[in-house]
Design a protein around this motif. Structure first.
Motif, PDB file in Angstrom:
ATOM      1  N   ALA A  21     -16.073 -20.845  54.748  1.00  0.00           N
ATOM      2  CA  ALA A  21     -16.147 -22.306  54.802  1.00  0.00           C
ATOM      3  C   ALA A  21     -16.435 -22.776  56.216  1.00  0.00           C
ATOM      4  O   ALA A  21     -17.259 -23.675  56.443  1.00  0.00           O
ATOM      5  N   VAL A  94      -9.524 -29.239  55.856  1.00  0.00           N
ATOM      6  CA  VAL A  94      -9.696 -28.281  54.765  1.00  0.00           C
ATOM      7  C   VAL A  94      -8.435 -27.432  54.681  1.00  0.00           C
ATOM      8  O   VAL A  94      -8.194 -26.562  55.531  1.00  0.00           O
ATOM      9  N   ASN A  96      -6.960 -24.618  53.442  1.00  0.00           N
ATOM     10  CA  ASN A  96      -7.407 -23.367  52.828  1.00  0.00           C
ATOM     11  C   ASN A  96      -6.382 -22.241  52.919  1.00  0.00           C
ATOM     12  O   ASN A  96      -6.368 -21.356  52.064  1.00  0.00           O
ATOM     13  N   ILE A 142     -10.047 -31.716  51.829  1.00  0.00           N
ATOM     14  CA  ILE A 142     -10.416 -30.778  50.777  1.00  0.00           C
ATOM     15  C   ILE A 142      -9.279 -29.786  50.629  1.00  0.00           C
ATOM     16  O   ILE A 142      -8.923 -29.090  51.589  1.00  0.00           O
ATOM     17  N   LEU A 144      -7.712 -26.443  48.596  1.00  0.00           N
ATOM     18  CA  LEU A 144      -8.131 -25.301  47.788  1.00  0.00           C
ATOM     19  C   LEU A 144      -7.154 -25.102  46.629  1.00  0.00           C
ATOM     20  O   LEU A 144      -5.947 -24.962  46.836  1.00  0.00           O
ATOM     21  N   VAL A 187     -11.180 -27.967  45.502  1.00  0.00           N
ATOM     22  CA  VAL A 187     -12.130 -26.940  45.107  1.00  0.00           C
ATOM     23  C   VAL A 187     -11.340 -25.789  44.489  1.00  0.00           C
ATOM     24  O   VAL A 187     -10.390 -25.288  45.098  1.00  0.00           O
ATOM     25  N   VAL A 230     -17.386 -26.242  49.794  1.00  0.00           N
ATOM     26  CA  VAL A 230     -16.480 -26.928  50.716  1.00  0.00           C
ATOM     27  C   VAL A 230     -17.279 -27.713  51.755  1.00  0.00           C
ATOM     28  O   VAL A 230     -16.989 -28.879  52.033  1.00  0.00           O
TER      29      VAL A 230
END
Length: 254
Positions: A21, A94, A96, A142, A144, A187, A230
């Protein structure tokens, strides 16, 4: 044409999906701040790869399971943004960072449950809260998730439950932060072959063939299949996508 690059912060960006990403974001012209827990050398290698693409990148240490670290991290991040970018904010968060662990429901211990909970839900919830003052208006978050929040695979009851919570949390973020123009999406990768899943695939070599047979596109996913999704969500092209769960699984278990 924008005069300054947008900045994305990717937790767990030193390896696997997080690294992919981070590199995908750089390829779209974003600068990247990535966090790592213990793999400093891998984080620095990712920074070097992003720098070679012509984007600025910095790696910061953070254990996303330890809420007590979040206030000092936020202060460090604010200093880095000022020193390196002359900014008081970044544009995309993000979430993640993750750990992999599986066991049947009847064998799951409280300690294992708490380890998953602290990284995959509590850590995400409160890190987002702590960093929110640094997220720019009209930015994005975003989170995960996982395909396992849609289909049930024995052994992942705790992990998938945390990710189900993340999907609900994402919708609440979108609702409550919309006044600032901040979008929030999740996502959800299907089975992806990375070092994150290596132990599971090594222990059950037949699993890859089975997953491929149950996936419309006929193979197990790769990290490259996810990073671009992403990165897309961190662009102006995705400005009207909000509060969505985007599964990137190749059509797994349809």
């Amino acid at each position: 044409m924008q005069t300054t690059n947008k900045i994305a912060l990717v937790t767990g960006g030193s390896r696997g999906l997080g690294k992919n990403a981070a590199v995908s974001l750089a390829k779209k012209g974003l600068d990247v701040i990535l966090t790592y827990n213990s793999k400093k050398a891998e984080a620095e290698a990712t920074v070097a790869e992003i720098t070679a693409l012509g984007q600025k990148a910095i790696a910061l240490q953070l254990n996303t399971a330890q809420v007590a670290e979040f206030d000092p991290f936020a202060k460090q991040l604010a200093s880095v943004l000022k020193e390196q970018w002359n900014r008081t904010s970044f544009d995309y968060l993000v979430n993640n960072a993750g750990i992999d662990w599986a066991a049947p429901f009847v064998q799951t211990t409280e300690e294992q449950f708490d380890a998953l909970f602290n990284v995959h839900f509590k850590g995400v919830y409160f890190l987002t809260q702590k960093l929110l003052p640094l997220v720019a208006d009209k930015g994005g978050i975003i989170n995960l998730s996982t395909g396992l929040a849609r289909f049930a695979t024995p052994g992942y009851s705790a992990y998938a439950s945390m990710k189900g919570a993340i999907e609900v949390f994402t919708r609440y973020l979108a609702k409550e932060l919309g006044v600032r123009g901040i979008r929030a999406n999740a996502v959800a990768p299907g089975a992806i072959e990375t070092d994150f899943t290596k132990n599971a695939f090594d222990a059950h070599p037949e699993a890859k063939d089975f997953i491929a047979s149950q996936t419309a596109l006929g193979r197990v996913g790769q990290a490259d299949d996810i990073g671009g999704v992403v990165a897309f969500l961190c662009t102006e092209d995705a400005r009207w996508i909000n509060a969505q769960r985007i599964e990137a699984s190749g059509g797994m278990f349809l």
